[in-house]
Design a protein around this motif. Structure first.
Motif, PDB file in Angstrom:
ATOM      1  N   ASP A 149       0.675  -1.343  -0.007  1.00 18.63           N
ATOM      2  CA  ASP A 149       0.002   0.023  -0.233  1.00 18.63           C
ATOM      3  C   ASP A 149       0.949   1.432  -0.105  1.00 18.63           C
ATOM      4  OD1 ASP A 149      -2.200  -1.622   0.048  1.00 18.63           O
ATOM      5  OD2 ASP A 149      -2.904  -1.078   2.203  1.00 18.63           O
ATOM      6  N   CYS A 150       1.982   1.373   0.888  1.00 19.40           N
ATOM      7  CA  CYS A 150       2.657   2.382   1.085  1.00 19.40           C
ATOM      8  C   CYS A 150       3.336   2.962  -0.231  1.00 19.40           C
ATOM      9  CB  CYS A 150       3.558   2.538   2.287  1.00 19.40           C
ATOM     10  SG  CYS A 150       2.624   1.989   3.732  1.00 19.40           S
ATOM     11  N   CYS A 151       3.703   2.139  -1.048  1.00 24.09           N
ATOM     12  CA  CYS A 151       4.736   2.338  -1.959  1.00 24.09           C
ATOM     13  C   CYS A 151       4.146   3.533  -2.939  1.00 24.09           C
ATOM     14  CB  CYS A 151       4.634   1.134  -3.095  1.00 24.09           C
ATOM     15  SG  CYS A 151       5.487  -0.271  -2.282  1.00 24.09           S
ATOM     16  N   ALA A 152       2.909   3.732  -3.295  1.00 24.46           N
ATOM     17  CA  ALA A 152       2.563   4.860  -4.345  1.00 24.46           C
ATOM     18  C   ALA A 152       2.675   6.133  -3.727  1.00 24.46           C
ATOM     19  CB  ALA A 152       1.096   4.406  -4.525  1.00 24.46           C
ATOM     20  N   TYR A 153       2.764   6.252  -2.203  1.00 28.61           N
ATOM     21  CA  TYR A 153       3.084   7.307  -1.514  1.00 28.61           C
ATOM     22  C   TYR A 153       4.310   8.000  -1.486  1.00 28.61           C
ATOM     23  CZ  TYR A 153      -2.024   6.753  -0.377  1.00 28.61           C
ATOM     24  OH  TYR A 153      -3.266   6.596  -0.307  1.00 28.61           O
ATOM     25  N   ALA A 154       5.248   6.779  -1.569  1.00 26.87           N
ATOM     26  CA  ALA A 154       6.770   6.962  -1.614  1.00 26.87           C
ATOM     27  C   ALA A 154       7.416   7.650  -2.769  1.00 26.87           C
ATOM     28  CB  ALA A 154       7.325   5.903  -1.089  1.00 26.87           C
ATOM     29  N   THR A 168      -3.293  -3.656 -11.683  1.00 28.99           N
ATOM     30  CA  THR A 168      -2.863  -3.270 -10.179  1.00 28.99           C
ATOM     31  C   THR A 168      -3.431  -4.109  -9.046  1.00 28.99           C
ATOM     32  OG1 THR A 168      -1.878  -1.081 -11.221  1.00 28.99           O
ATOM     33  CG2 THR A 168      -2.139  -1.329  -8.558  1.00 28.99           C
ATOM     34  N   LEU A 169      -2.704  -4.671  -8.195  1.00 27.22           N
ATOM     35  CA  LEU A 169      -3.320  -5.127  -6.961  1.00 27.22           C
ATOM     36  C   LEU A 169      -2.677  -4.570  -5.665  1.00 27.22           C
ATOM     37  CD1 LEU A 169      -3.671  -9.030  -7.762  1.00 27.22           C
ATOM     38  CD2 LEU A 169      -5.500  -7.345  -8.117  1.00 27.22           C
ATOM     39  N   ILE A 170      -3.191  -4.236  -4.794  1.00 27.65           N
ATOM     40  CA  ILE A 170      -2.631  -3.412  -3.707  1.00 27.65           C
ATOM     41  C   ILE A 170      -2.989  -4.239  -2.365  1.00 27.65           C
ATOM     42  CG2 ILE A 170      -2.572  -1.304  -4.510  1.00 27.65           C
ATOM     43  CD1 ILE A 170      -4.563  -0.255  -2.600  1.00 27.65           C
ATOM     44  N   ALA A 171      -2.119  -4.495  -1.355  1.00 30.45           N
ATOM     45  CA  ALA A 171      -2.308  -5.123  -0.054  1.00 30.45           C
ATOM     46  C   ALA A 171      -1.319  -4.591   0.761  1.00 30.45           C
ATOM     47  CB  ALA A 171      -2.230  -6.527  -0.540  1.00 30.45           C
ATOM     48  N   CYS A 172      -1.633  -4.887   2.057  1.00 28.26           N
ATOM     49  CA  CYS A 172      -0.584  -4.485   3.249  1.00 28.26           C
ATOM     50  C   CYS A 172      -0.556  -5.694   4.007  1.00 28.26           C
ATOM     51  CB  CYS A 172      -1.214  -3.403   4.154  1.00 28.26           C
ATOM     52  SG  CYS A 172       0.047  -2.962   5.559  1.00 28.26           S
ATOM     53  N   CYS A 205       7.807  -5.479   7.487  1.00 24.64           N
ATOM     54  CA  CYS A 205       6.718  -6.164   7.404  1.00 24.64           C
ATOM     55  C   CYS A 205       6.143  -6.452   5.947  1.00 24.64           C
ATOM     56  CB  CYS A 205       5.605  -5.349   8.017  1.00 24.64           C
ATOM     57  SG  CYS A 205       5.437  -3.530   7.366  1.00 24.64           S
ATOM     58  N   CYS A 206       6.840  -5.525   5.236  1.00 25.13           N
ATOM     59  CA  CYS A 206       6.557  -6.010   3.672  1.00 25.13           C
ATOM     60  C   CYS A 206       7.119  -7.025   3.122  1.00 25.13           C
ATOM     61  CB  CYS A 206       7.147  -4.762   2.707  1.00 25.13           C
ATOM     62  SG  CYS A 206       5.986  -3.405   2.519  1.00 25.13           S
ATOM     63  N   ALA A 233      11.609   4.954   2.210  1.00 22.61           N
ATOM     64  CA  ALA A 233      10.744   5.993   2.571  1.00 22.61           C
ATOM     65  C   ALA A 233      10.965   7.306   1.753  1.00 22.61           C
ATOM     66  CB  ALA A 233      10.770   6.272   3.859  1.00 22.61           C
ATOM     67  N   ASP A 234      12.150   7.632   1.111  1.00 21.85           N
ATOM     68  CA  ASP A 234      12.314   8.504   0.509  1.00 21.85           C
ATOM     69  C   ASP A 234      12.241   8.640  -0.799  1.00 21.85           C
ATOM     70  OD1 ASP A 234      14.546   7.357  -0.250  1.00 21.85           O
ATOM     71  OD2 ASP A 234      16.254   8.577   0.529  1.00 21.85           O
ATOM     72  N   GLY A 235      11.735   7.428  -1.221  1.00 24.23           N
ATOM     73  CA  GLY A 235      11.415   7.158  -2.746  1.00 24.23           C
ATOM     74  C   GLY A 235      12.446   6.720  -3.511  1.00 24.23           C
TER      75      GLY A 235
END
Length: 240
Positions: A149-154, A168-172, A205-206, A233-235
């Motif tokens: 999930d977090c990838c698109a925000y990074a 596209t499939l997203i999951a956490c 956790c990923c 986290a910085d992309g």
């Protein structure tokens, strides 16, 4: 494994259907007017169905049975809700007419994009792995993106770099209460997936998402090319 599971005495069953309604996991169904345990791996052995039976046709037994599979139960519930239109966000429709956000559909990447805007590259809906039907039509021949999930925000260019030309499939793996191995196995097995790109963050956790995909690839019996992309986290991209 040996575990506690229900047993239904069909000779005592009067066909009232109360047990099937009481079974939150969907393990029981009515067949030819009689209750039947249809999915042993859906039965959690807690016996919510027992108090609902007016004839005492249901009892507990200890016997060889597959383990309770919560992931399969949740996937079945999501599919049922989607088919019934119970959850607007997971409704399965080929051609939306009213609320486009409620339908699974194929989209043109640049539809309604303002001049100068970054185009939306998402090609289908829904995208959350719990909600996606196993036999969605857009899986066949697809290059699949499975993203934490977090990838698109990074990364600001996530649509252009990763979602473009992919399903596209997203999951956490930390927050979703599901082991996705079985559902991914079903998706890989039932469809002609051309390739898989998995994006994950550097956080430990990923790693669970990587394990789900690797296990599903082993289980499905197919050799599907798969690459893993690790994002900080910085992309910045750690590995491809």
């Amino acid at each position: 494994m040996i575990r506690r599971i229900i047993e239904i005495d069909e000779s005592k069953c009067n066909g009232c259907g109360l047990c099937a309604k009481a079974c939150h996991e969907g393990a029981i169904a009515m067949v030819n007017g009689k209750a039947k345990l249809m999915h042993e791996h859906y039965c959690d052995g807690l016996g919510d169905c027992l108090p609902g039976c007016p004839t005492g046709a249901i009892t507990f037994v200890e016997r060889e049975a597959p383990a309770y599979d919560e992931a399969a139960v949740l996937a079945a519930k999501a599919a049922k809700a989607a088919a019934a239109g119970g959850c607007p966000g997971s409704a399965v429709k080929s051609i939306p007419h009213t609320c486009p956000g409620n339908a699974m559909r194929t989209m043109q990447a640049d539809d309604a994009a303002p001049v100068g805007a970054v185009p939306n590259r998402l090609r289908q809906w829904p995208v959350q792995l719990q909600l996606v039907p196993v036999n969605a039509p857009w899986f066949d021949g697809a290059d699949l993106l499975i993203a934490a999930d977090c990838c698109a925000y990074a990364r600001g260019d996530f649509h252009e770099r990763f979602i473009k030309d992919h399903i596209t499939l997203i999951a956490c793996p930390k927050l979703d209460p599901v082991d996705y191995t079985e559902k991914l196995t079903e998706i890989f097995r039932a469809n002609d997936i051309k390739s898989i790109t998995l994006t994950r963050m550097t956080v430990p956790c990923c790693g669970g998402l990587v394990r789900y995909v690797q296990s599903a690839l082993q289980n499905c019996g197919k050799a599907i090319p798969c690459k893993v992309v690790v994002i900080d986290a910085d992309g910045s991209i750690r590995d491809i």
